[in-house]
Design a protein around this motif. Structure first.
Motif, short mmCIF file in Angstrom:
data_model
loop_
_atom_site.label_atom_id
_atom_site.label_comp_id
_atom_site.label_asym_id
_atom_site.label_seq_id
_atom_site.Cartn_x
_atom_site.Cartn_y
_atom_site.Cartn_z
N ALA A 10 31.77 36.16 45.84
CA ALA A 10 32.38 37.14 46.88
C ALA A 10 33.25 37.66 46.31
CB ALA A 10 32.50 36.09 47.91
N TYR A 11 33.53 37.03 44.98
CA TYR A 11 35.24 38.19 44.51
C TYR A 11 34.23 39.28 44.20
CZ TYR A 11 38.63 39.31 40.90
OH TYR A 11 39.80 40.44 40.71
N TYR A 12 33.26 39.37 43.74
CA TYR A 12 32.77 40.60 42.70
C TYR A 12 32.06 41.42 44.08
CZ TYR A 12 29.22 43.34 40.56
OH TYR A 12 28.53 44.13 40.32
N GLN A 13 31.94 41.22 45.29
CA GLN A 13 31.34 41.76 46.19
C GLN A 13 32.65 42.70 46.73
OE1 GLN A 13 28.62 42.74 47.37
NE2 GLN A 13 28.10 41.68 45.68
N GLU A 14 33.70 41.66 46.79
CA GLU A 14 35.51 42.18 47.11
C GLU A 14 35.93 43.61 46.15
OE1 GLU A 14 39.99 41.23 47.90
OE2 GLU A 14 38.80 39.52 47.63
N MET A 15 35.63 43.63 44.92
CA MET A 15 36.24 44.40 44.60
C MET A 15 35.15 45.30 44.23
SD MET A 15 38.67 43.22 42.42
CE MET A 15 39.13 41.81 43.72
N MET A 16 33.57 45.24 44.75
CA MET A 16 32.94 46.49 44.73
C MET A 16 33.45 47.60 45.51
SD MET A 16 30.17 47.29 42.66
CE MET A 16 28.94 47.34 43.77
N GLU A 17 33.70 46.56 46.83
CA GLU A 17 34.21 47.46 48.09
C GLU A 17 35.77 47.85 47.67
OE1 GLU A 17 34.94 44.40 51.50
OE2 GLU A 17 32.49 44.07 50.60
N LYS A 18 36.72 47.44 46.90
CA LYS A 18 37.44 48.16 46.63
C LYS A 18 37.58 49.39 45.48
CE LYS A 18 40.78 44.32 48.23
NZ LYS A 18 41.90 43.05 48.63
N ARG A 19 37.22 49.08 44.92
CA ARG A 19 37.00 50.13 43.42
C ARG A 19 37.23 51.43 44.16
NH1 ARG A 19 30.41 51.19 40.95
NH2 ARG A 19 32.40 52.44 38.99
N ASP A 20 36.82 51.69 44.58
CA ASP A 20 37.34 53.60 45.43
C ASP A 20 39.02 53.64 46.11
OD1 ASP A 20 34.64 54.84 44.34
OD2 ASP A 20 33.67 54.28 46.26
N ASP A 21 39.15 52.98 45.69
CA ASP A 21 40.70 53.01 46.73
C ASP A 21 41.81 52.58 45.98
OD1 ASP A 21 39.65 53.30 49.34
OD2 ASP A 21 39.11 52.02 49.39
N LEU A 22 41.08 51.95 44.34
CA LEU A 22 42.13 51.28 43.72
C LEU A 22 42.79 52.70 42.33
CD1 LEU A 22 40.61 48.47 41.86
CD2 LEU A 22 42.03 48.37 43.30
N PRO A 23 43.94 52.65 42.11
CA PRO A 23 44.51 53.76 41.40
C PRO A 23 44.07 53.70 40.02
CG PRO A 23 46.22 51.74 41.08
CD PRO A 23 44.83 51.68 42.52
N TYR A 24 43.43 53.09 39.49
CA TYR A 24 42.71 52.69 38.45
C TYR A 24 41.61 52.45 37.93
CZ TYR A 24 43.72 48.80 39.41
OH TYR A 24 44.27 46.77 40.66
#
Length: 668
Positions: A271-285
């Motif tokens: 679940a954590y992996y999927q969450e990071m996949m979704e946030k990936r494009d919104d992160l400043p790095y």
């Protein structure tokens, strides 16, 4: 596959992976994407597993990173900085969880606590604090020996020079990842492309290039950051778990990624992996996956390590952000500094949620290396949320008759001459009146350090261009009050002030005018040297490259750039119009009308009665030019003791040769 074929493939893969390791770790200039590298690495691992007797003793599957560069002092890590095994699928992670439990002798239904964190696209480093003070910082290097980059790491604001704690541990070794956030990465790459330099492939390479500067002042100008993620050698402090360590060090001002989290069992991990996949494009790095580690340090010690990676951690990589499409057209884009960049118009394609219709081809060398042509089917990648780039051509889908694009002979915007300076990959338009460059050229011309036209700021310049009142910098001096009255919020008094500022700029120092022209590689300092050496724009325009190189601190590249600028007919027309408009700069360090105005002196040999600089000053005060080499345009050669080739050349060319005494008499 037969053993002989496998041996040949293993040898080729090993050599190719080592080459890409050098490009990636040591030169910060990768040729392939991470996904392509991973595919090569997995293939080699698979062959070595199938044919273990064929594995080479120096196989890259048993190495970590690249060897440390010789230009830095080497640092031996107290504990190896290992690389992580990669996972690419959900099944890979399930297998990892199963392996951990089997190795620890736990039941299959046991829920293990893991620390999960975003996998930063950066450079691994080690910080060593002794009694709370940063003692040394190094790169991972080959995992055993790294490069001492302490001075550069100290320029990163997130790296504390002293731990904020009343009772610091005797020894604290911290591993972390230095990275360049996306916004400055994009800005940095734009500046490099505009300067004709190759852009960095991704934020990781930009961070690596910044961290490996020999001059720490360069590193300090780049907004690097760091996240700390693991301990190394410790003294006087103990941690029971990864989570314990990560909770403690932020209180000492060592930054930890705030998205780091403890999960319990495989389902929470997924679940954590999927969450990071979704946030990936919104992160400043930029992140390229998730790192998963067994939380308990006791379990980590029991699990131990393999040859190049720990058994208790794994990197779950994100799928590459790539798509396949067709190059419909290759066109030429002219940047604000005149650099002409090839850009591909693509058949629109969705790349990880974004419709992409164009991609940068960076420069002509890159275009030729990848052999990209109109009609080609290509793989496009969005890396670091920057302008998409063409990764490679699918050659077996190339249409018949596809023509290789040629470097433009003229500027596609103004039709002006195109130049390519030695040792540069950039193709550049140098015309002062090129519309694609006009806005930035006028801004630079009017700026405080150049012609200093007070009040003529960016907004007014933009209005001048939008109203088509100027087409080059010379037109500034033809402006009238009624022209300015067309501006928004313009009053009669403000218009008068602008006209007065323009009039005052006509008598700026010569060096300011030279700098204002925006000649490639000519900054304020070089402009002053040129003004002192030649005394007028006319003399500078007529100077040969040989004469230009003779000016102190002017090298061949700068000389070529200056000569190219003044060879451009359109530039000469603009300069003539500036002169007609009354732009008459003050001459610096040179006496116009002196006894030797227009004459050229060369000094050679060991001078006893005066220094070289004193002699140069003497002739410049009389309007002459002191050159560093002898040519047909040389008028006098002053020869001291042990004069060599310059004296011989002067005699061959029939140039008048003076002794020191004769020169002093001439100057009286």
């Amino acid at each position: 596959m037969e053993a002989q074929a496998a041996a040949q493939r293993i040898a080729w893969l090993s050599k190719e992976i080592e080459r890409h390791n050098r490009l990636y770790y040591e030169q910060d200039m990768p040729e392939i994407t991470d996904a392509e590298y991973d595919a090569l690495f997995r293939e080699l691992q698979g062959l070595e597993k199938e044919f273990p007797e064929l594995a080479l003793p120096d196989s890259p599957t048993g190495r970590v990173g690249g060897r440390p560069l010789a230009k830095f002092t080497q640092v031996r890590h107290s504990m190896p900085m290992l690389s992580l095994e990669n996972a690419f699928t959900e099944q890979d992670m399930i297998d990892f969880d199963d392996r951990v439990k089997r190795f620890l002798g736990l039941a299959a239904d046991t829920g293990i606590s893991y620390v999960c964190e975003p996998k930063m696209d950066g450079v691994a480093v080690e910080l060593v604090y002794r009694e709370g003070v940063l003692a040394i910082g190094s790169t991972r290097g080959d995992g055993v020996v790294g490069e001492d980059v302490t001075r550069n790491l100290k320029t990163i604001k997130d790296v504390p020079l002293r731990l904020e704690t009343q009772e610091p541990p005797e020894l604290l070794t911290v591993r972390g990842e230095v990275y360049l956030p996306l916004a400055p990465f994009r800005k940095f790459n734009r500046e490099r492309e505009e300067a004709g330099e190759p852009p960095f492939a991704n934020p990781r390479n930009a961070a690596a290039g910044s961290l490996r500067q020999l001059d720490s002042r360069i590193t300090a100008k780049r907004p690097l950051s760091i996240f700390c993620y693991a301990p190394g050698e410790l003294g006087g402090v103990e941690f029971t778990a990864q989570s314990h360590f990560l909770e403690t060090i932020p209180t000492w001002r060592l930054p930890v990624n705030p998205l780091t989290r403890v999960v319990h069992g495989i389902q929470e991990m997924l679940a954590y992996y999927q969450e990071m996949m979704e946030k990936r494009d919104d992160l400043p790095y930029e992140i390229d996956g998730v790192v998963v580690k067994v939380d308990s340090f006791r379990m980590q010690r029991e699990l131990g390590e393999k040859s190049r990676s720990p058994r208790w951690a794994i990197a779950w990589k994100f799928p590459p952000r790539q798509a396949t499409t067709v190059v419909e057209q290759i066109f030429h884009s002219v940047g604000r500094t005149g650099v002409i960049t090839p850009v591909a118009f693509l058949k629109p394609v969705n790349v990880s949620g974004v419709m992409v219709s164009r991609a940068t081809l960076h420069n002509w060398e890159e275009l030729e290396r990848k052999d990209i042509r109109e009609g080609d089917t290509v793989i496009v990648e969005r890396a670091g949320d920057v302008i998409p780039a063409v990764v490679q051509v699918i050659m077996d889908q190339r249409p018949e008759g596809a023509v290789k694009p040629e470097v433009p002979a003229t500027c596609p915007v103004c039709g002006g001459e195109v130049v390519r300076l030695p040792d540069e990959v950039a193709v550049r338009c140098v015309a002062l009146n090129c519309p694609a460059q006009l806005l930035e050229r006028v801004k630079h011309f009017a700026s405080r350090r150049a012609m200093d036209i007070e009040g003529l700021g960016d907004k007014f310049i933009e209005q001048l261009l939008s109203l088509k009142l100027i087409k080059d910098v010379a037109d500034i001096y033809s402006l009238k009050e009624e022209d300015f009255m067309q501006f928004e919020r313009m009053g009669k008094k403000l218009a008068e002030n602008l006209l007065n500022a323009i009039e005052a700029s006509k008598e700026r120092d010569l060096s300011r005018l030279i700098f204002a022209l925006g000649i490639r590689h000519v900054g304020e300092h070089t402009a002053k040297l040129l003004a002192g050496a030649f005394g007028s724009i006319e003399n500078l325009a007529k100077a040969s490259e040989e004469e230009l190189v003779s000016v102190r601190e002017v090298g061949p590249q700068v000389a070529t750039s200056i000569a190219d600028f003044f060879r451009n007919e359109e530039n000469l027309k603009v300069l003539e119009r500036l002169k007609e408009a009354g732009v008459s700069p003050k001459v610096e360090e040179k006496r116009v009308g002196g006894r030797f105005t227009g004459k050229t002196f060369v000094f050679t040999g060991a001078l006893e009665k005066f220094t070289r600089d004193e002699a140069k000053k003497m002739v410049e005060l009389e309007g002459a030019h002191a050159a560093g080499s002898v040519s047909k345009k040389t008028d006098y050669v002053v020869a001291g003791a042990d004069a060599g080739s310059k004296l011989e050349k002067a005699r061959q060319l029939g140039v008048r040769v003076l002794t020191e005494e004769e020169f002093l008499e001439l100057m009286q």
